[in-house]
Design an enzyme around this catalytic site. Structure first.
Site, PDB file in Angstrom:
ATOM      1  N   ASN A 169       9.970  83.974  35.972  1.00  0.00           N
ATOM      2  CA  ASN A 169      11.157  84.685  35.488  1.00  0.00           C
ATOM      3  C   ASN A 169      11.166  86.182  35.790  1.00  0.00           C
ATOM      4  OD1 ASN A 169       9.041  84.887  33.652  1.00  0.00           O
ATOM      5  ND2 ASN A 169      10.371  84.876  31.853  1.00  0.00           N
ATOM      6  N   GLU A 268      -0.273  85.926  27.515  1.00  0.00           N
ATOM      7  CA  GLU A 268       1.056  86.333  27.055  1.00  0.00           C
ATOM      8  C   GLU A 268       1.901  85.077  27.097  1.00  0.00           C
ATOM      9  OE1 GLU A 268       4.721  86.852  26.942  1.00  0.00           O
ATOM     10  OE2 GLU A 268       4.560  87.896  28.868  1.00  0.00           O
ATOM     11  N   CYS A 302      10.647  85.609  27.613  1.00  0.00           N
ATOM     12  CA  CYS A 302       9.910  85.361  26.366  1.00  0.00           C
ATOM     13  C   CYS A 302      10.283  86.384  25.301  1.00  0.00           C
ATOM     14  CB  CYS A 302       8.409  85.389  26.634  1.00  0.00           C
ATOM     15  SG  CYS A 302       7.844  86.900  27.430  1.00  0.00           S
ATOM     16  N   GLU A 476      -1.099  94.039  27.653  1.00  0.00           N
ATOM     17  CA  GLU A 476      -0.909  94.532  29.018  1.00  0.00           C
ATOM     18  C   GLU A 476      -0.125  95.828  28.958  1.00  0.00           C
ATOM     19  OE1 GLU A 476      -0.789  90.568  31.753  1.00  0.00           O
ATOM     20  OE2 GLU A 476       1.033  90.975  30.618  1.00  0.00           O
TER      21      GLU A 476
END
Length: 496
Positions: A169, A268, A302, A476
């Site tokens: 994505n 993640e 997300c 991150e």
């Protein structure tokens, strides 16, 4: 139709730009075909046309890649921080110089509008710039033990070869967010981009080569059978870390594999983001925030607002304004001017979104706008707003991953917090209020790793991105992003 200086339409340039992308496996500094000779097709979701084929790697390619990373690790770790920094800075400059072409590749393979693709590239590139600066700031410590008898020297060293697995994505953002700190820390890399969107990642590899990244530091294998590549890496005993972005289901399996070799892990994973609007909120600002949080990448994120909770006195007005705003968005091929909403990534994603909407309507939800697939080729779905959504609707517990905004009323602050936290996920939340005390009070009560307070956008290279609960472990970006790729070493020196 907008044209460039050559007279070609923007979309008409796509074949020429895509043809320049290397599409093999990349191991030890060289491009080549997969050991099996197999290739897979890349499809434009706006047209359902094949735009390229890519080498379909397998176990043999994976083994060569991880062995190369293991062999090169020692020498790469010895390179100076400044050298690693300058490679990342050159790569940043090259990415930004080629922003238009990379955006066209991204739009062609995954659908997002060109303006949004360019925005992703600028955001992604900032990770290379950020970690080029962090590379020269890797520090340690020198103290004396409490009893005064020992000098305590602490240094930071690269964790070792790392496995990077990215989703489809945000094909360049996820790659740069992982590759940047790995290079900065001195880790070699085996990298598997998503099979649905490999071209953007492969274009990035070409740029890193041009920026001077030594052979063997980055090794890339695309594949349609992820386990055939990632499992050999995880079981090799060579890889010392896994960094994965994707579904919680897959993340759990990777954590189980990592446990067998006690590998460092960054995950993640999925999200189910609450978006809370209190009655004192600036409704215009809240609506724009909801559109930003819901419609980024057509809702395929997300971080997308999945459950929109609005305090009852303003719920109807908010839903009406949101429906008008989302209903005004233009649907079309992302490469064409004026497009606000591109296609979903594939037919399967389209079917899932329609099933979730149909289930919600069956259980009492009202469609204020959208609610169906437009009558045109491509995997398009109309921006949709639902009201009167039942708590039993499947989309209240599942990631929607599409342009669907369910609006749910609430009465009290406590009720909003309880509903927002009623999920195994905890990636991000959004909160709109003009009461500062309430903003902090509710924000602190929400079980999330990130919070947007009166904003629908949270991602930033300077901030630690990540979640809690089933949304993952590790961070991150930000000052802590490089820590995920470094180990501490302590040396005791007696004081004479």
């Amino acid at each position: 139709m907008t044209t460039n200086v050559s007279g070609l339409s923007i979309s008409g340039r796509a074949p020429e730009v895509i043809a320049k992308v290397s599409t093999g496996v990349f191991i030890d500094g060289e491009w080549g075909e997969a050991a099996s000779g197999a290739r897979f097709k890349v499809v434009n979701p706006a047209t359902e046309e094949v735009i390229a084929t890519v080498a379909d790697g397998g176990p043999e390619d994976a083994q060569r890649a991880i062995e190369t990373a293991g062999r090169v690790q020692k020498d790469w770790a010895k390179t100076s921080p400044r050298e690693r920094s300058e490679i990342l800075r050159r790569a940043y400059d090259l990415v930004m110089a080629r922003q238009d072409d990379i955006a066209l590749i991204m739009t062609s393979e995954m659908g997002k509008p060109l303006a949004e693709a360019k925005g992703e590239i600028a955001y992604a590139a900032d990770y290379f710039r950020w970690f080029s600066e962090e590379a020269v700031r890797i520090g340690g410590d020198h103290t004396t033990s409490g009893d005064g008898k020992t000098r305590v020297l602490v240094s930071r060293e690269p964790v070792g070869p790392v496995v990077l697995v990215t989703p489809w994505n945000f094909p360049i953002a996820m790659g740069m967010r992982k590759i940047g700190p790995a290079i900065a820390a001195g880790c070699t890399i085996v990298f598997k981009p998503a099979a649905l969107t490999p071209l953007t990642s492969l274009a990035l590899v070409d740029i890193l080569i041009e920026a001077g990244l030594p052979a063997g530091v980055l090794n890339v294998v695309c594949t349609t059978k992820a386990s055939s590549v990632v499992s050999p890496w995880m079981s090799s005993g060579i890889a010392r870390k896994i960094s994965f972005t994707g579904s919680t289901e897959v993340g759990i399996r990777l954590l189980e594999q990592a446990a067998k070799h006690v590998m460092r892990s960054s995950m993640e994973l999925g999200g189910n983001a609450p978006f809370i609007v209190f009655e004192d909120a600036d409704l215009d600002r809240a609506v724009e925030g909801a559109v930003a949080a819901k419609m980024r990448n057509m809702g395929e994120a997300c971080t997308a607002a999945n459950r929109i909770f609005v305090q009852r006195p303003v719920a109807e007005a908010f839903a009406r304004r949101l429906a008008a705003r989302m209903g005004s968005l233009s649907i079309g091929d992302g490469a064409e001017p004026g497009t606000d909403v591109g296609p979903l990534i594939e037919e399967k994603a389209l079917r899932k979104v329609q099933e979730l909407v149909d289930d919600a309507v069956k259980k009492g939800a009202k469609v204020l706008t959208g609610g169906k697939r437009p009558d045109r080729p491509g995997y398009f779905y109309a921006p949709t707003v639902l009201s009167d959504v039942s708590p039993e609707a499947d989309l209240m517990t599942e990631e929607i991953f599409g342009p669907v905004a369910p609006v749910i009323p609430f009465d009290t602050e406590e009720e909003a917090i309880t509903k927002a936290n009623d999920t195994p996920y905890g990636l991000v939340g959004y909160l709109f209020t003009q009461d500062v005390d309430r903003g902090f009070r509710v924000g602190e009560a929400l079980e999330v790793g990130m919070l947007g307070l009166n904003t629908g956008i949270v991602a930033n290279a300077a901030a630690p991105f990540g979640g809690v609960k089933a949304s993952g472990i590790g961070r991150e970006g930000g000052k802590v992003g490089i820590d995920e790729f470094l180990e501490y070493k302590y040396i005791a020196v007696p004081r004479q």
